[in-house]
Design a protein around this motif. Structure first.
Motif, PDB file in Angstrom:
ATOM      1  N   GLU A 169      48.245   6.063 -24.101  1.00 12.60           N
ATOM      2  CA  GLU A 169      48.451   6.834 -22.890  1.00 12.60           C
ATOM      3  C   GLU A 169      47.206   6.928 -22.025  1.00 12.60           C
ATOM      4  OE1 GLU A 169      52.206   9.666 -23.411  1.00 12.60           O
ATOM      5  OE2 GLU A 169      50.269  10.705 -23.468  1.00 12.60           O
ATOM      6  N   TYR A 170      46.032   6.898 -22.614  1.00 11.88           N
ATOM      7  CA  TYR A 170      44.851   7.021 -21.762  1.00 11.88           C
ATOM      8  C   TYR A 170      44.708   5.783 -20.885  1.00 11.88           C
ATOM      9  CZ  TYR A 170      42.050   4.048 -24.938  1.00 11.88           C
ATOM     10  OH  TYR A 170      41.572   3.019 -25.694  1.00 11.88           O
ATOM     11  N   MET A 177      45.533   6.080 -12.093  1.00  9.23           N
ATOM     12  CA  MET A 177      44.527   6.537 -11.142  1.00  9.23           C
ATOM     13  C   MET A 177      43.982   5.377 -10.326  1.00  9.23           C
ATOM     14  SD  MET A 177      41.011   7.251 -13.280  1.00  9.23           S
ATOM     15  CE  MET A 177      41.723   8.184 -14.599  1.00  9.23           C
TER      16      MET A 177
ATOM     17  N   SER C 106      46.278  11.137 -24.055  1.00 13.53           N
ATOM     18  CA  SER C 106      46.022  10.754 -22.667  1.00 13.53           C
ATOM     19  C   SER C 106      44.555  10.818 -22.299  1.00 13.53           C
ATOM     20  CB  SER C 106      46.839  11.619 -21.715  1.00 13.53           C
ATOM     21  OG  SER C 106      46.419  12.952 -21.780  1.00 13.53           O
ATOM     22  N   LEU C 107      43.693  11.250 -23.220  1.00 13.21           N
ATOM     23  CA  LEU C 107      42.259  11.215 -22.969  1.00 13.21           C
ATOM     24  C   LEU C 107      41.625  10.194 -23.897  1.00 13.21           C
ATOM     25  CD1 LEU C 107      41.432  15.033 -22.771  1.00 13.21           C
ATOM     26  CD2 LEU C 107      41.610  13.428 -20.874  1.00 13.21           C
ATOM     27  N   ASN C 108      40.707   9.387 -23.376  1.00 13.61           N
ATOM     28  CA  ASN C 108      40.036   8.372 -24.185  1.00 13.61           C
ATOM     29  C   ASN C 108      39.158   9.067 -25.220  1.00 13.61           C
ATOM     30  OD1 ASN C 108      38.460   6.285 -25.203  1.00 13.61           O
ATOM     31  ND2 ASN C 108      38.442   5.186 -23.254  1.00 13.61           N
ATOM     32  N   PRO C 109      39.471   8.878 -26.515  1.00 15.15           N
ATOM     33  CA  PRO C 109      38.730   9.637 -27.525  1.00 15.15           C
ATOM     34  C   PRO C 109      37.243   9.313 -27.578  1.00 15.15           C
ATOM     35  CG  PRO C 109      40.183   8.005 -28.542  1.00 15.15           C
ATOM     36  CD  PRO C 109      40.503   8.012 -27.097  1.00 15.15           C
ATOM     37  N   ARG C 110      36.849   8.160 -27.035  1.00  9.68           N
ATOM     38  CA  ARG C 110      35.439   7.788 -27.120  1.00  9.68           C
ATOM     39  C   ARG C 110      34.658   8.157 -25.875  1.00  9.68           C
ATOM     40  NH1 ARG C 110      33.982   5.368 -32.157  1.00  9.68           N
ATOM     41  NH2 ARG C 110      35.985   4.869 -33.088  1.00  9.68           N
ATOM     42  N   ARG C 111      35.288   8.841 -24.953  1.00 13.70           N
ATOM     43  CA  ARG C 111      34.565   9.235 -23.762  1.00 13.70           C
ATOM     44  C   ARG C 111      34.507  10.749 -23.676  1.00 13.70           C
ATOM     45  NH1 ARG C 111      33.693   5.266 -20.131  1.00 13.70           N
ATOM     46  NH2 ARG C 111      33.943   6.351 -18.179  1.00 13.70           N
ATOM     47  N   SER C 116      35.527  11.162 -18.543  1.00 11.65           N
ATOM     48  CA  SER C 116      36.935  11.013 -18.185  1.00 11.65           C
ATOM     49  C   SER C 116      37.227  11.587 -16.810  1.00 11.65           C
ATOM     50  CB  SER C 116      37.827  11.688 -19.234  1.00 11.65           C
ATOM     51  OG  SER C 116      37.830  10.939 -20.422  1.00 11.65           O
ATOM     52  N   ASP C 119      35.894   9.171 -14.046  1.00 14.72           N
ATOM     53  CA  ASP C 119      36.656   7.943 -13.815  1.00 14.72           C
ATOM     54  C   ASP C 119      37.427   7.956 -12.495  1.00 14.72           C
ATOM     55  OD1 ASP C 119      37.424   7.333 -17.324  1.00 14.72           O
ATOM     56  OD2 ASP C 119      35.793   6.603 -16.056  1.00 14.72           O
TER      57      ASP C 119
END
Lengths: 278, 324, 324
Positions: A169-170, A177, C106-111, C116, C119
């Motif tokens: 999903e990310y 975006m 929905s959030l990049n775990p490595r950022r 985020s 971006d």
């Protein structure tokens, strides 16, 4: 807790991996400073041939009277250099191919993967021999030959990672975006795909060192350098009488490759920590 | 008449990476025969842990019951040897989980899985097991049960799978059914069917139920009594009508107001500020004090014990009964 | 009052979305969306409800151009999205945003959170690094988080906090419409109230419109001005919240809302309506005629053979032969 100290804390838990890191560190130190500190030219036929270890020659001399310890130290440099360079090249190529195939999908994926599979079906060592035999043996050619046979495994892994991540999903959120595809691949997915690639890259160093040793043993190594494989090859004829001439470089290869594998395992556990503690 | 299940001072600790985490802290309750007791709470409340503790399903390395007793039909479950517990588990006490795909074996036909439960608890012989399984499928409202019994879990819809899981649970002739979020993963219309079927089966078999859920609306429609959990502690318990119409604990009040989409007076929903504390950061006194609008100094230092509430049940709050 | 001739903010016209599933043998087509039209005005909240397989999530993804419809056109402020996206894609992406259900995924775990949030600001070229950082800090405050959270990773935040970050990220480019795809469904119930209040506040401040996809029907009644009910890829009823909740014209809408458990807090206990039977049919094989006829309590012969089209009844849109 900072990322680095957290990483070290996780790495530390694997005792063998720490041991491997220590041994590898010694090898790196020997490679970096050894030849300079010891100062003896490994090609220099300074002593009587086939002598046992003594005060003057701590590891003895080979069939041509060359200092074995000097050869070992010089070989360390060669092996690590070729190992790392080949692995780095293979990882870069493999990652690029795999990432593109995994992210783009469709016919491009199919084509790239068929090419990768083709390379995978060729027996890698034989192929490396072939490449070196066609072009003149030199450090550069050997490095490229080893890289040429090592990149497909990295490509498969990278592709698997990118395929799994691209539907997350990310990634959808980034597309929504308006982020461009290249940026998504490099900035968003790559950090997530990196850990297994780093691990396979480190393990590739070990296999590259072994490949180089094999090539040199067969006499396909760079004639201007002394490597561990070369030393074993040279001692081939006196294996029964002067066994230590083969055994010493052989054990060195064994220990180095083992150390690298342990470090690779340690990296794997540190970078991909299991959810539950052991 | 003695209760079917009597839990006293149940405390469960999980052995985390660095230290122990107290998932359930001194919870006591009882369930009478044929009664539906709902265990309500949000994440971290410990409600699922209680269910697993009752069935002694907490993996030994992961956690353990540190203190308390669980008396079921006169026996102390915590003292039973594992072999005896196995007879109880799935037999007199059965459990239904949220995700049937996790609980059902994907490579066995569903009829066989029900039959296995029947055989394991001596409720049928190998000859009669399949017929009895088909009977159970009829009982839980599965149409064309003979056909369904020969199908695999992936051939069935979510609602059907849940019904199969209930059938497996019923195979052992349970006196108590523990249902852990049984309908959360189902579509709304299917949820309504399954809840209605469970209610019908319950009254037909005289079965008691421990319903674990986060959905207060489901509780208000299906349960007789309710226990409200917060951060591993029981904050309020009583019959559903009393607790929901005259909640004594500020958390219960906040929870009801936050989820009462229909009845809320103003445009904005009443919020409970803040979030549930992590197990490692529990305040010394009442666990809810940091978020409570009417907390006093005493609340922050001292842990409240269970007192009698206006609605006849229990509440752990020094300020219970005060206007909010 | 809205100008009756005004161009809607976002309009989906006759959207059809088919998926091809399966390999070489037995390829099947899923009709995820079957001629769906929807329009959203500025500052409006439209709720889209339905059960699994209804296509509401697919619709959401089509509205933000994450999916290309098989046929049909999407208009943003009167201009076809396809042309905007081919000429000036960022213009579309700036105006229409989406918040997903699972705040962790929905959030990049490595950022970090800060990265985020940077971006979208960076992609839309909203200032240099320092200016973007300031905007990120402002966004954090706007969604009720603190600036220190910018340096944290998603796994260090709670579910509610992560969802606030996801909302902040969606707000960053300054959209006029945000699709909320089950945006509160994964959160604790008390946190849901917080997030709904937040979304409402943001709407008051910025005039953003929402397409709110959810299965929580009670929430919909409080939050949305219009309700769209979907079943198996089609819209079956659409109208203002007021009119719909007073009386549903389509039997499925009525059944859906009746099936949702209601929170009862004392007084006269509402009579439980018997739920409708059957499962939601598979989207691979929708029933003939009216897709709802297999479960409809008032289905007639014509319902089995003739597919009803959308028609205007009593000021709203219904897809039913028998509605009036």
């Amino acid at each position: 807790m900072s990322g680095l100290s957290l990483f070290w804390q996780r790495y530390r838990r694997n005792r063998p991996a720490v041991g491997g890191l220590v041994v590898l560190g010694l090898v790196v130190l020997a490679a970096a400073f050894g030849p300079l500190a010891y100062g003896i030219d490994p090609f220099d036929m300074a002593g009587r041939p086939s002598t046992l270890p003594s005060a003057r020659f701590p590891l003895g001399t080979d069939v041509s009277g060359r200092d074995i310890l000097a050869g070992l130290l010089a070989g360390a440099r060669v092996s690590l250099l070729i190992g790392i360079a080949a692995s780095l090249t293979a990882t870069l190529i493999g990652s690029a191919v795999g990432a593109t195939a995994g992210y783009v999908g469709g016919w491009l994926d199919a084509i790239l993967m068929r090419v990768t599979d083709f390379f995978l079906t060729i027996p890698s060592f034989v192929f490396a021999v072939l490449i070196v035999a066609i072009f003149r043996p030199s450090v550069a050619v050997i490095t490229l030959a080893i890289a040429a046979v090592s990149w497909p495994s990295v490509a498969r892994l990278a592709r698997a990672e990118f395929v799994s991540q691209r539907h997350r999903e990310y990634v959808s959120a980034c597309r929504a975006m308006g982020m461009g595809h290249l940026e998504i691949m490099l900035r968003q997915i790559l950090p997530n795909a990196l850990p297994p690639v780093v691990v396979i890259g480190s393990l590739t160093v070990a296999s590259a060192i072994l490949a180089e040793a094999g090539l040199s043993f067969l006499g396909l190594g760079d004639p201007n350098i002394v490597s561990w494989g070369y030393m074993i090859g040279v001692a081939r004829t006196v294996l029964r009488t002067a066994w230590w001439m083969s055994a010493i470089p052989g054990v060195t290869i064994l220990v180095t490759v083992l150390a690298i594998n342990l470090v690779g395992e340690g990296l794997n556990e540190a970078l991909n920590p299991r959810m539950r503690p052991r | 008449m003695s209760p079917l299940l009597a839990v006293k001072g149940l405390t469960v600790d999980y052995h985390g990476m660095h230290n122990a985490e107290r998932a359930v802290d001194g919870v006591s309750f009882s369930i009478a025969r044929g009664e539906t007791l709902a265990l309500v709470g949000e994440s971290g409340s410990g409600k699922s842990t209680i269910a697993h503790a009752l069935m002694r399903l907490i993996p030994r390395g992961a956690g353990s019951v540190s203190s308390g007793s669980i008396a079921f039909e006169g026996q102390d479950l915590l003292a039973l040897p594992e072999a005896a517990m196995r007879a109880v588990r799935g037999g007199r006490i059965a459990m239904v989980f949220q995700d049937p795909m996790m609980a059902l074996n994907p490579v066995h036909r569903v009829g066989r899985q029900i039959a296995e439960s029947l055989l394991a608890h001596g409720k049928a012989t190998p000859r009669t097991a399949i017929d009895r399984a088909i009977e159970l499928l009829t009982l839980v409202g599965v149409p064309a049960p003979e056909k369904r019994a020969r199908q695999y879990p992936h051939n069935l819809s979510g609602g059907m799978r849940q019904r199969v899981m209930i059938a497996i649970a019923l195979a052992g002739d349970p006196a108590l059914l523990i249902a852990d979020e049984p309908t959360t993963a189902l579509d709304v219309t299917v949820q309504a069917q399954v809840l209605a079927e469970i209610a019908a089966i319950k009254s037909r078999l005289g079965m008691a139920m421990l319903l674990i859920t986060h959905d207060l609306a489901v509780v208000s429609e299906t349960a007789d009594r309710v226990i409200v959990m917060y951060a591993g502690r029981m904050v309020e318990e009583g019959n559903v009508e009393g607790v929901f119409s005259r909640p004594a604990h500020p958390y219960t009040r906040g929870l009801l107001e936050a989820t009462d989409w229909e009845g809320a007076a103003s445009d904005r929903m009443r919020e409970i500020p803040g979030s549930v504390p992590n197990q490692g950061e529990m305040p010394p006194g009442c666990a809810f004090a940091p978020r409570c609008a009417i907390a006093t100094e005493r609340c922050r230092i001292e842990r409240p014990s269970v007192e009698r509430a206006l609605h006849g049940g229990g509440v752990s709050c020094f300020a219970a009964g005060s206007p909010s | 009052m809205t100008d009756a001739v005004a161009v809607p903010l976002l309009e989906a016209r006759d959207i059809v979305k088919h998926y091809r599933v399966g390999g070489l043998l037995g390829q099947k087509i899923v009709h995820a969306l079957d001629v769906v039209s929807l329009s959203v005005a500025t500052r409006e909240t439209v709720a889209v409800v339905g059960e699994s397989g209804c296509g509401k999530s697919t619709l959401g993804r089509c509205l933000v151009a994450l999916e290309e419809p098989t046929s049909g056109i999407l208009f943003l402020r009167g201009a076809p999205s396809r042309s905007i996206l081919s000429i000036e894609p960022l213009r579309f992406r700036r105006d229409v945003q989406i918040v997903f259900q699972d705040p962790y995924a929905s959030l990049n775990p490595r950022r970090t959170i800060g990265q985020s949030l940077d971006d979208p600001l960076r992609v839309h070229r909203m200032g240099n690094r320092v200016e973007r950082r300031e905007q990120a800090e402002q966004l954090m405050l706007r969604v009720g988080l603190q600036q220190r959270h910018l340096d944290r990773y998603p796994h260090e935040l709670s579910g509610g906090q992560r969802q606030r970050v996801a909302i902040a990220r969606a707000l960053a480019p300054g959209p006029s419409l945000i699709v909320c795809d089950e945006a509160v469904s994964s959160l604790d119930v008390s946190v849901q109230a917080q997030i709904i209040n937040l979304l409402r506040d943001i709407q008051k401040q910025t005039g953003v419109a929402y397409v709110f996809i959810t299965h929580n029907l009670h929430l919909v009644k409080r939050f949305a001005q219009r309700i769209v009910v979907m079943y198996l890829g089609q819209i079956v009823e659409e109208g203002t919240t007021e009119e719909m909740t007073a009386r549903f014209l389509h039997p499925y809408s009525a059944a859906l809302f009746a099936a949702a458990p209601k929170l009862w807090r004392g007084g006269v206990r509402p009579r439980a309506t018997p739920p409708i039977g059957g499962d939601v049919p598979s989207p691979f094989a929708p029933p003939s005629g009216c897709r709802f006829h297999t479960r409809c309590p008032i289905a007639q012969d014509s319902c089995r053979t003739v597919e009803p089209s959308l028609r205007q009844v009593a000021g709203r849109t219904v897809r039913c032969h028998l509605a009036e």
